[in-house]
Each structure stands twice: as C-alpha cells, then as structure tokens.
Design an enzyme around this catalytic site. Structure first.
Site, PDB file in Angstrom:
ATOM      1  N   ALA A  41       0.491  -1.054  -0.016  1.00 37.30           N
ATOM      2  CA  ALA A  41       0.109  -0.209   0.111  1.00 37.30           C
ATOM      3  C   ALA A  41       1.042   1.170   0.094  1.00 37.30           C
ATOM      4  CB  ALA A  41      -1.132   0.163   1.256  1.00 37.30           C
ATOM      5  N   CYS A  42       0.770   2.107   0.837  1.00 37.86           N
ATOM      6  CA  CYS A  42       1.112   3.382   0.716  1.00 37.86           C
ATOM      7  C   CYS A  42       2.828   3.692   1.248  1.00 37.86           C
ATOM      8  CB  CYS A  42       0.274   4.326   1.677  1.00 37.86           C
ATOM      9  SG  CYS A  42      -1.351   4.784   0.823  1.00 37.86           S
ATOM     10  N   SER A  43       3.226   1.974   1.872  1.00 39.18           N
ATOM     11  CA  SER A  43       4.397   2.227   2.214  1.00 39.18           C
ATOM     12  C   SER A  43       5.000   1.503   1.587  1.00 39.18           C
ATOM     13  CB  SER A  43       4.310   1.370   3.224  1.00 39.18           C
ATOM     14  OG  SER A  43       3.813   2.245   5.060  1.00 39.18           O
TER      15      SER A  43
ATOM     16  N   SER B 202       2.027   5.068  -2.316  1.00 37.94           N
ATOM     17  CA  SER B 202       3.543   5.216  -2.277  1.00 37.94           C
ATOM     18  C   SER B 202       4.273   6.044  -2.856  1.00 37.94           C
ATOM     19  CB  SER B 202       4.187   4.004  -2.868  1.00 37.94           C
ATOM     20  OG  SER B 202       4.604   3.937  -4.313  1.00 37.94           O
TER      21      SER B 202
END
Length: 387
Positions: free
Chosen positions: A158-160, A348
């Site tokens: 995901a965003c990481s 990300s």
C-alpha cells in the site's frame, strides 16, 4: 563471513500527469452528482428508505486534508457526474501497459540524472499500492522496456510500498546480489477511489516516481542510506477489497444479469478504497512517531537534529503532528516538506515526490528522513545522509 556493502540513493525520477483537478472543479462535479442522486431518489428519501447525500465544499476538503489539487491521468471521466471515475481504455497485450508506461517515464528521468547506462542495473522492483494486473509483473515489463538484465518483481505494501522497496533494494546491495537496483512506484490512485464518497472523493492523485539504489563504493555523490526499518500491524481501518475473487463471490443470477445488460462482472464501488480516518489518525500517528524516534536512537542519530523530513503525503494534520513529535517543536516548512497541496495523496509515491523535489540545501553530512505509512498498517523509515 562476507562484509555487507553500503548502499546509496543515487538518483530519483518523477513523472507527473499533464492534467490536474482543482478542489473547486472536483467539488462542483461531486455536488452535481449529489443533486442528481437526491432528485432521482426523492420519493425513497421522503419515505425514509434511504438517506439523502450531502454536498461537499472546498473549505471542507482543505480543512480535512490540506489538499488543494491533484494530478490525474484522465480528468474528464472523473468530473462527469454520470461517470465519476477516470476513463482509461484497455490496451492490447502487444502495447506497453499504462502503469508500466508511467513507471518508465519516471525511471528514464532517474537514469538521466544518474548519468550511467541502465545496463548497470541488476534488478527492477515495481512497488505500488495497486497493480493493473496480477501477471506478468509490471516490473518485468519495465525491465524489458529499459533493456535491463537480471530480475524483476512486483511488491505491494500500500502507501508504504516505496520504502519497503528501498529496504529490499538496500538488502540486495548489501548481500552482493546487485550493484544497482531500480525501484519504481507508479500510482493511478484515481482508479481505486470512489469519487461518489464525500469523505474520500478528494484524497488521491496519480503520479509515478523512481529511485535508483547503488552500491556505495561505485556511487558518485548521492545519499548514504544509514538505516532502514519496516513495521506492519494488521488493521481493517484502511481497506481495498477490489480483486479477482469479487467476481467469484457474486451469485449466479446477479452475474448473469450484469453480463446480459452489458455491465460486465466488475466489482461494485463498495469494493474500492475505504478508511476510518479518525481511527487511522489515532493509531498511525503515535506508531510512526515512536518508530522514527526509536530507529534514530538505534542509529545514534538525534531526531531533533534532522535537517529535513520527507513524510508520506496523506494528510497535512498527520504530517504536522508527526513532525512536532519527532523534532520536539513546531517544524518549519523547510524541515517538514508538504507537497500534497498540489499532488494530493499519491500513495507510495508521496514521500519520494517530496524527496525528489525538495532535497536541495544540504551540506555533506546533513541527515534527513524518508518515511512512509499507510494501510496494513505499514510503515517504513529510511535515514539518509548527504555525501
């Protein structure tokens, strides 16, 4: 025992779509949809069978998020009240796929700044929140287009995803598996956003970033990677249920009806991005703040002495709170970089955009932090030092 090798962020690249949407434009389209919905469902609303939709406002969006505009791959489809999603036609298998094309544009920018041939890269990682297909891997398609030998694979945190990709690339360098690794982060977040949801219709934008990680003894300048750390804690507070099993879960009669009407068997909008924003804030902000401070301490770095932080660009309130907790004071705009006002949340890619656009003014030895956090929950910290 073989000695591990140091790694350097040697170059970064950025691809920004040509089209952008202001808050005023987005809110106007959303409110037009609300008017249509409430008018078409007037009787059911009057009888209390369904709740009327509430309009949005530019003031609400900016106060809730700090976002003022966002770049997108297709503006017209998003702003069409009868559609409310980007129109991105499918391409033939023989054509370069859209996500790979964006990644390649960002990678070419990074390679040009690096100043070395792409053939020196030994691996390609495509690290993003959503891939447009399960296989073949987007990373392998990018690898082929750039003429890179070695290996490639996709990864999703995901965003990481970007910091997890940097950590993975750094480990490949340390182990001797590669001399240089390309990490690309193509994000078409507008395609997994429900633009009919007042609480989230403004959150995401589209973009692609790229990072080249190189072994330190071969790098010319760049940023020494002092340490990387990853953390995950399961939570349902940020979720996206869009996937290939959606079709298998639908009853036969529903599936046949949808296909007969030419609707296809696509998952419904309730399978798209959804979050419990207040719960996320309450959980993630202290988790990430403590993680940064603890990691800095283990590396012998005084977190209050960081020259700059390039945090995940999700919400300005989260970033400001984390900045205050880490630095022990109110950070300046130069110390805690914010780019989400122009780009919105790009999953990300956010922290990498911030780093790419705002890494000037550093002297050799100055330290900074690239940090991501998001669904999972997931978080990644990358401490860097200007060479």
């Amino acid at each position: 025992m073989a000695q591990t090798r140091g790694a350097v962020i040697a170059a970064t690249g950025l691809f920004t779509p040509e089209q952008s949407i202001s808050n005023d434009e987005l809110v106007t389209a959303f409110n037009a949809y609300v008017d249509i919905f409430n008018r078409e469902n007037e009787d059911a609303i009057r009888q209390g069978q369904i709740e009327p939709l509430s309009p949005s406002s530019t003031e609400f969006v900016e106060k809730a998020s700090g976002i003022r505009s966002r770049f997108v791959m297709d503006k017209a489809g998003i702003l069409d009240p009868s559609r409310m999603t980007p129109h991105l036609p499918e391409r033939a298998n023989e054509e370069i796929s859209l996500l790979a094309e964006m990644a390649i544009r960002a990678a070419e920018d990074a390679i040009a700044r690096w100043g070395k041939p792409a053939s020196r890269i030994g691996a390609v990682l495509c690290a993003a929140s959503n891939m447009q297909r399960p296989y073949p891997a987007m990373a392998i398609e990018v690898q082929q287009a750039l003429g890179i030998e070695g290996f490639a694979f996709d990864m999703n945190v995901a965003c990481s995803s970007a910091t997890f990709g940097i950590k993975t690339a750094t480990d490949f360098i340390a182990s001797g598996s590669c001399d240089a690794v390309l990490v690309v982060n193509p994000e078409i977040c507008s395609a997994h956003l429900n633009f009919r949801d007042r609480d989230s219709h403004f959150i995401f934008g589209d973009v692609a970033t790229a990072v080249i990680i190189e072994r330190a003894d071969e790098a010319d300048g760049g940023w020494d990677i002092l340490g990387t750390r990853l953390k995950t804690v399961f939570s349902n507070n940020i979720r996206n249920n869009f996937g290939f099993l959606n079709r298998a879960a639908r009853p036969t009669e529903t599936l046949e009806s949808a296909e007969a009407n030419g609707e296809g068997a696509d998952p419904l909008t309730d399978r798209l991005f959804v979050q419990q924003g207040r719960k996320v804030f309450k959980d993630v902000v202290p988790m990430v703040s403590d993680m940064i401070v603890d990691h800095a301490g283990d590396l012998g770095i005084d977190p209050t002495g960081l020259k700059r932080m390039w945090l995940h660009q999700a919400n300005i309130n989260m970033n400001q709170f984390i900045g205050r907790k880490v630095l022990g004071r109110e950070p300046s705009s130069d110390e805690n970089v914010i780019i989400l006002d122009d780009y919105a949340n790009t999953s990300s890619a956010g922290s990498i955009i911030a780093f790419h656009l705002h890494n000037d003014g550093f002297d050799g030895g100055d330290t900074g932090l690239i940090c991501s956090f998001g669904a999972g929950y997931s978080a990644g910290t990358v401490f860097v030092r200007k060479r």
